[in-house]
Structures are given as C-alpha cells and as structure tokens.
Scaffold this active site. Structure first.
Site, PDB file in Angstrom:
ATOM      1  N   VAL A   1      -9.497  -6.146  -0.806  1.00  0.00           N
ATOM      2  CA  VAL A   1      -9.143  -6.230  -1.767  1.00  0.00           C
ATOM      3  C   VAL A   1      -7.778  -6.822  -2.438  1.00  0.00           C
ATOM      4  O   VAL A   1      -7.302  -5.181  -2.234  1.00  0.00           O
ATOM      5  CB  VAL A   1     -10.195  -6.359  -2.610  1.00  0.00           C
ATOM      6  CG1 VAL A   1     -10.314  -6.612  -3.755  1.00  0.00           C
ATOM      7  CG2 VAL A   1     -11.773  -5.923  -1.872  1.00  0.00           C
TER       8      VAL A   1
ATOM      9  N   SER B   1      -9.802  -9.790   2.517  1.00  0.00           N
ATOM     10  CA  SER B   1     -10.079 -11.190   1.931  1.00  0.00           C
ATOM     11  C   SER B   1      -9.067 -11.543   0.792  1.00  0.00           C
ATOM     12  O   SER B   1      -8.179 -10.181   0.262  1.00  0.00           O
ATOM     13  CB  SER B   1     -11.149 -10.795   0.635  1.00  0.00           C
ATOM     14  OG  SER B   1     -11.301  -9.668  -0.160  1.00  0.00           O
TER      15      SER B   1
ATOM     16  N   ILE C   1      -7.093  -1.258  -0.624  1.00  0.00           N
ATOM     17  CA  ILE C   1      -6.193  -2.257  -2.086  1.00  0.00           C
ATOM     18  C   ILE C   1      -5.464  -2.821  -0.884  1.00  0.00           C
ATOM     19  O   ILE C   1      -4.460  -2.514  -0.210  1.00  0.00           O
ATOM     20  CB  ILE C   1      -5.331  -1.480  -3.103  1.00  0.00           C
ATOM     21  CG1 ILE C   1      -6.451  -0.217  -3.242  1.00  0.00           C
ATOM     22  CG2 ILE C   1      -5.614  -2.480  -3.894  1.00  0.00           C
ATOM     23  CD1 ILE C   1      -7.768  -1.373  -3.902  1.00  0.00           C
ATOM     24  N   LYS C   2      -5.347  -4.070  -0.707  1.00  0.00           N
ATOM     25  CA  LYS C   2      -4.168  -4.871  -0.360  1.00  0.00           C
ATOM     26  C   LYS C   2      -3.376  -5.117  -0.985  1.00  0.00           C
ATOM     27  O   LYS C   2      -2.648  -5.700  -2.407  1.00  0.00           O
ATOM     28  CB  LYS C   2      -4.612  -6.145   0.532  1.00  0.00           C
ATOM     29  CG  LYS C   2      -6.044  -6.143   1.651  1.00  0.00           C
ATOM     30  CD  LYS C   2      -6.218  -7.369   1.442  1.00  0.00           C
ATOM     31  CE  LYS C   2      -5.483  -8.440   2.493  1.00  0.00           C
ATOM     32  NZ  LYS C   2      -5.980  -9.591   2.855  1.00  0.00           N
ATOM     33  N   VAL C   3      -1.947  -5.012  -0.495  1.00  0.00           N
ATOM     34  CA  VAL C   3      -0.744  -5.263  -1.549  1.00  0.00           C
ATOM     35  C   VAL C   3       0.462  -5.453  -0.996  1.00  0.00           C
ATOM     36  O   VAL C   3       0.910  -5.060   0.336  1.00  0.00           O
ATOM     37  CB  VAL C   3       0.203  -3.934  -2.153  1.00  0.00           C
ATOM     38  CG1 VAL C   3       1.606  -3.247  -3.110  1.00  0.00           C
ATOM     39  CG2 VAL C   3      -1.219  -2.363  -2.962  1.00  0.00           C
TER      40      VAL C   3
END
Length: 222
Positions: A59, A27, A86-88
């Site tokens: 996310v 997402s 965790i999307k960074v």
C-alpha cells in the site's frame, strides 16, 4: 521468482489468486481510483481474506514530506496490520522516511524508481523491495533492462536481502525481459496475465490432443 497482481479489483484477485502462484497484491492511488468510491482499508481487508495470510500486500503513502510519509505509514499499518508493505517513493523525503521506518520494523517497498542511483540508495536504506517502473522507463527512452541488471548485480555483490519487484508493464514481453534481466519479482495487471495465455496455438495444441484421444478412446477425459 515472485508473481504479484497489480489491482484492487476483487473479481480479478479472486480469479487469478486461484490460477497463479500468487506472491502478493500491489496497489497505488491510480489503481484505487479505478475502483471508484470504495472504503480503502475495508478493501484491503477484503483482499487479505481472498488471498490468505501468506501473500504480501503493498500500500502506497500519499504524503510527500517526511513527517507526512511517516504519519501515512503509521496509519496504514494500524489499519492494515503489521505485515503490510509500505510503498514509499524514492525521493529525498521518501529515502529519509525509508530509513526511519525500517528502524521501526516496517516492511518497505521503495517505489517510483527510474534510475540506478535511486535503487542503490534504496538498497542501502534497507528497502525490502525495489519497484522500478519498466514501461514508464521505456517511454522515457531509459534502458529498463540495464537498470534492473545493475541493481540485481549490486544486490548479489553485497548479499543484500533487497529484492527487485519490477512494475509498470503493458505486455508479457516486458515481464519476460524484466525477469531475464534479474528482477526477483514482478507485479502486473490482470490483463497482462490474461494475455500470457491468449496465443491461439496454446488452445489449438490442447484441442488437438483432446481430438486425437477421442478418436482412439471415444472420450474427452482419461
């Protein structure tokens, strides 16, 4: 090889999680916007209930500065659980945050990758997944396949645990090309997976077999 769904729509997730060998759901804020005024973390919990405990959920942070990215990541994990990815984005602040979060035991998907050097730095920073934007690179006249090939070669050469999770697809041909170039995983919208089965010849072959069987057995089942 891993196939993930790039959506937060529960109907799409329910349908395709029953069809695909689903490895995860991804997402971002743009995808969340399509769902309207939802309680975001309640939606993530609903997604988890639909797909079960094994597939991953990814996310994205919203903040752009180092401290803000860390705060976002901490909140996401508190709300969504320790197994969340965790999307960074791979910016200077993002790369610094990836290093810090990996030391804290976070699962990281390095995103917004357009260049080889971004991916190489994310590998060295310890990212679990690298998300190069296939279609967006194509639109910028960047050779998406070359970027993926070079990153795959670096991962193999260093025996790195990082995986390439190619994203941003508009059609099945792009998905096929990304996997052929060396991507370990892909994430695509439900429309892309739908189109994979839309070729009329597929259904015609199935219908022909059924018709031939009916001629000799007068039945539409075995």
């Amino acid at each position: 090889m891993e196939f993930m769904l790039d959506t937060l729509n529960l109907d799409e997730i329910k349908k395709w999680s029953e069809i695909l060998p689903l490895a995860g759901v991804t997402s971002n804020p743009t995808i969340a916007k399509r769902e309207g005024s939802i309680n975001f973390f309640e939606r993530i919990k609903d997604v988890r209930e639909l797909i079960g405990s094994t597939p991953s959920i990814h996310v994205q942070v919203i903040s752009q500065d180092f401290e803000g990215i860390l705060k976002d990541a901490h909140k996401i994990r508190r709300q969504a659980g320790d197994d969340i990815f965790i999307k960074v984005p791979v910016t200077p602040a993002g790369l610094r945050a990836i290093k810090a979060l990996k030391k804290e035991g976070y699962h990281i998907t390095a995103t917004a990758i357009y260049t080889v050097i971004q991916g190489l730095l994310a590998i060295e920073a310890g990212a679990d997944y690298l998300a190069p934007y296939y279609n967006r690179m194509e639109n910028l006249n960047i050779d998406s396949n070359s970027v993926i090939r070079q990153l795959a070669l670096a991962i193999d050469r260093q025996n790195s645990p990082s995986k390439i999770l190619a994203a941003s697809f508009k059609n099945v041909a792009q998905v096929n090309n990304a996997l052929a170039a060396g991507a370990h995983a892909v994430t695509a919208g439900a429309d892309v997976f739908e189109s994979a089965f839309a070729m009329p010849s597929i259904q015609k072959a199935v219908d022909d077999f059924s018709d031939d069987w009916f001629v000799i057995q007068n039945s539409r089942s075995i």
